[in-house]
Enzyme design. Structure first.
Site, short mmCIF file in Angstrom:
data_model
loop_
_atom_site.label_atom_id
_atom_site.label_comp_id
_atom_site.label_asym_id
_atom_site.label_seq_id
_atom_site.Cartn_x
_atom_site.Cartn_y
_atom_site.Cartn_z
N HIS A 222 -25.53 30.82 -16.02
CA HIS A 222 -25.23 31.88 -15.05
C HIS A 222 -23.89 31.57 -14.39
CE1 HIS A 222 -25.67 34.72 -11.75
NE2 HIS A 222 -26.62 35.30 -12.48
N HIS A 223 -23.07 32.62 -14.20
CA HIS A 223 -21.71 32.41 -13.68
C HIS A 223 -21.73 31.83 -12.27
CE1 HIS A 223 -17.45 32.72 -13.64
NE2 HIS A 223 -17.39 33.58 -14.62
N SER A 224 -22.83 31.97 -11.55
CA SER A 224 -22.92 31.38 -10.22
C SER A 224 -22.88 29.85 -10.28
CB SER A 224 -24.21 31.83 -9.52
OG SER A 224 -25.34 31.43 -10.27
#
Length: 478
Positions: free
Chosen positions: A141-143
């Site tokens: 996930h880009h987070s």
């Protein structure tokens, strides 16, 4: 009465960009495909991940997006690595393994992910393709972090093939020439500051103008309503980095200048062919009248040494992990050029101005101030408005310059892309030793022929290489 908000022990606040990339409509994932030169051992990866990946707290935390007065936060949890490693049973004699890899990656991107666990997973595919004997396909996930963070993750977990105890090597940054004349050095620095201030004012003004203007022209690269766009097909192509360097050296440019020029030339050729194939005169358009823009991401970290990147995995490191990125909006040169090298020259002119400005830092600060002052709903509106003004996302990450191994698996190539952005086309390029890997994420409803588009980009590089070689031969009188 002053109100104090405390974070529970062990919990970590979520940065604005990490929160942005987990919002509905911008739920973004980094997709990384690593090819190996030998058969993959799932047990070796499981043990390796226990000793490396889980050392970083971000990969052993659950993302709680928050609601009401509760702010988003990372909550530590116990992680069972086996729950994050998938080993599908694949027929080794499958007829078209390259097509299988594309379909598998595309389907994996949009399969549900358990939000009750840390938001990452790794799939090990023991299948032989054109470029590898086995593969690892990871979804982060880009987070969790941006491209540079994930590259540092790979580097921290890897070692040189020639020296199993040594860290990999990245491309060395060129040092600027320093003059011994003090007065001339002061004048040069003053002139640099003036140019920086001027470029910042001009580029930020253009940025704000784009923010308030209409969206890009409708083209075969963007024909659907913006709200429905999303990449649903991912392909990659391995090409020679040496070909890029031939053009780079001949034109005294950078690798990034050549890559950006190559991509724009390929897109121009693709659009030109699309318009030439139209039989209805009303549908035919001239590339001269097309106004398209691209979003280019910038790494805002000042420390780029391989040792610093590897230390990003360590607790207490001063290196910035996460989403430390800014972005700029660039006009894409789509006009047909008799001299294909003109695409590179224009790319260099544009990017030199962007690099010598504070536009990337401005865009990062704008997002940060928006969420602090107006909240996350305003942040999402701003992000959708900015990305809704562009046709393509462009990104590239430099990889190791020497052969490396990951948990005793020698790497053949590294490809990366992003899902979740509201564009029909995402172009991401990574380098590894003497290879450049082009990865396209496309919306098949808009671009039904991604391989054909990729062919145009690759052919553009070959034409550029031939052009500079002809110029060199002419200069030598051959």
């Amino acid at each position: 009465m002053a109100i104090e908000k405390q974070v529970i022990v062990g919990e970590i606040p979520v940065s604005p960009f990490s929160r942005l990339f987990s919002m509905p409509g911008l739920d973004c994932f980094n997709i990384v495909t690593i090819g190996f030169k030998n058969e993959a051992s799932p047990s070796a990866f499981i043990e390796g991940l226990k000793n490396t990946l889980l050392n970083h707290p971000r990969f052993s935390c659950i993302l709680e997006t928050g609601s009401g007065e509760h702010k988003p936060r990372w909550i530590p949890t116990n992680v069972n690595v086996k729950d994050h490693v998938v080993v599908p049973n694949i027929d080794p004699t499958i007829e078209n393994p390259d097509q299988f890899l594309e379909d598998y990656t595309s389907n994996m991107v949009f399969s549900p992910i358990d939000v009750c666990k840390p938001l990452w997973e790794i799939h090990i595919l023991n299948i032989k393709t054109s470029d590898a004997e086995s593969l690892l396909v990871a979804r982060f996930h880009h987070s969790l972090g941006d491209g540079m963070s994930l590259m540092s993750l790979l580097l921290a977990c890897s070692r040189k093939t020639s020296d199993p105890g040594a860290l990999p090597t990245l491309v060395a940054q060129k040092k600027s020439k320093v003059t011994n004349v003090v007065w001339w050095s002061l004048v040069s620095r003053l002139w640099l500051i003036i140019k920086l201030m001027f470029n910042t004012v001009v580029e930020v003004f253009k940025f704000l103008l784009i923010l308030c203007s209409v969206r890009d022209n409708a083209t075969p690269l963007m024909e659907k309503p913006r709200a429905t766009l999303t990449p649903n097909k991912f392909i990659h192509r391995v090409i020679s980095l040496d070909d890029v360097k031939v053009v780079k050296n001949a034109m005294n440019m950078t690798v990034n200048d050549v890559i950006l020029g190559m991509v724009q030339a390929g897109l121009s050729r693709y659009l030109s062919q699309k318009y030439d194939s139209e039989t209805n005169p009303k549908l035919k358009k001239s590339l001269e009248n097309i106004c398209l823009r691209g979003v280019v991401f910038f790494n805002l970290r000042s420390n780029k040494k391989i040792e610093d990147l590897a230390k990003m995995m360590e607790k207490g490191s001063t290196s910035r992990w996460g989403n430390s990125i800014g972005y700029v909006m660039i006009p894409l040169w789509m006009k047909s050029e008799n001299d294909i090298l003109e695409y590179i020259r224009r790319s260099k002119t544009i990017m030199d101005r962007k690099k010598l400005s504070l536009e990337p830092l401005f865009s990062y600060t704008l997002f940060k101030l928006t969420v602090e002052v107006f909240g996350y709903k305003a942040l999402r509106t701003l992000a959708m408005r900015i990305f809704g003004r562009s046709t393509v996302v462009l990104s590239n990450v430099a990889g190791p310059t020497e052969e490396i191994s990951l948990f005793d698996h020698q790497i053949s190539y590294v490809a990366a892309s992003i899902s979740g952005f509201p564009q029909a086309l995402i172009v991401h390029i990574t380098s590894y030793v003497n290879k450049a890997i082009i990865n396209l994420g496309v919306d098949l409803d808009v671009i039904p022929d991604p391989h054909h588009l990729c062919d145009h980009i690759v052919e553009a590089l070959q034409i550029m290489k031939s052009a500079v070689e002809e110029e060199i031969s002419a200069d030598l009188g051959v």
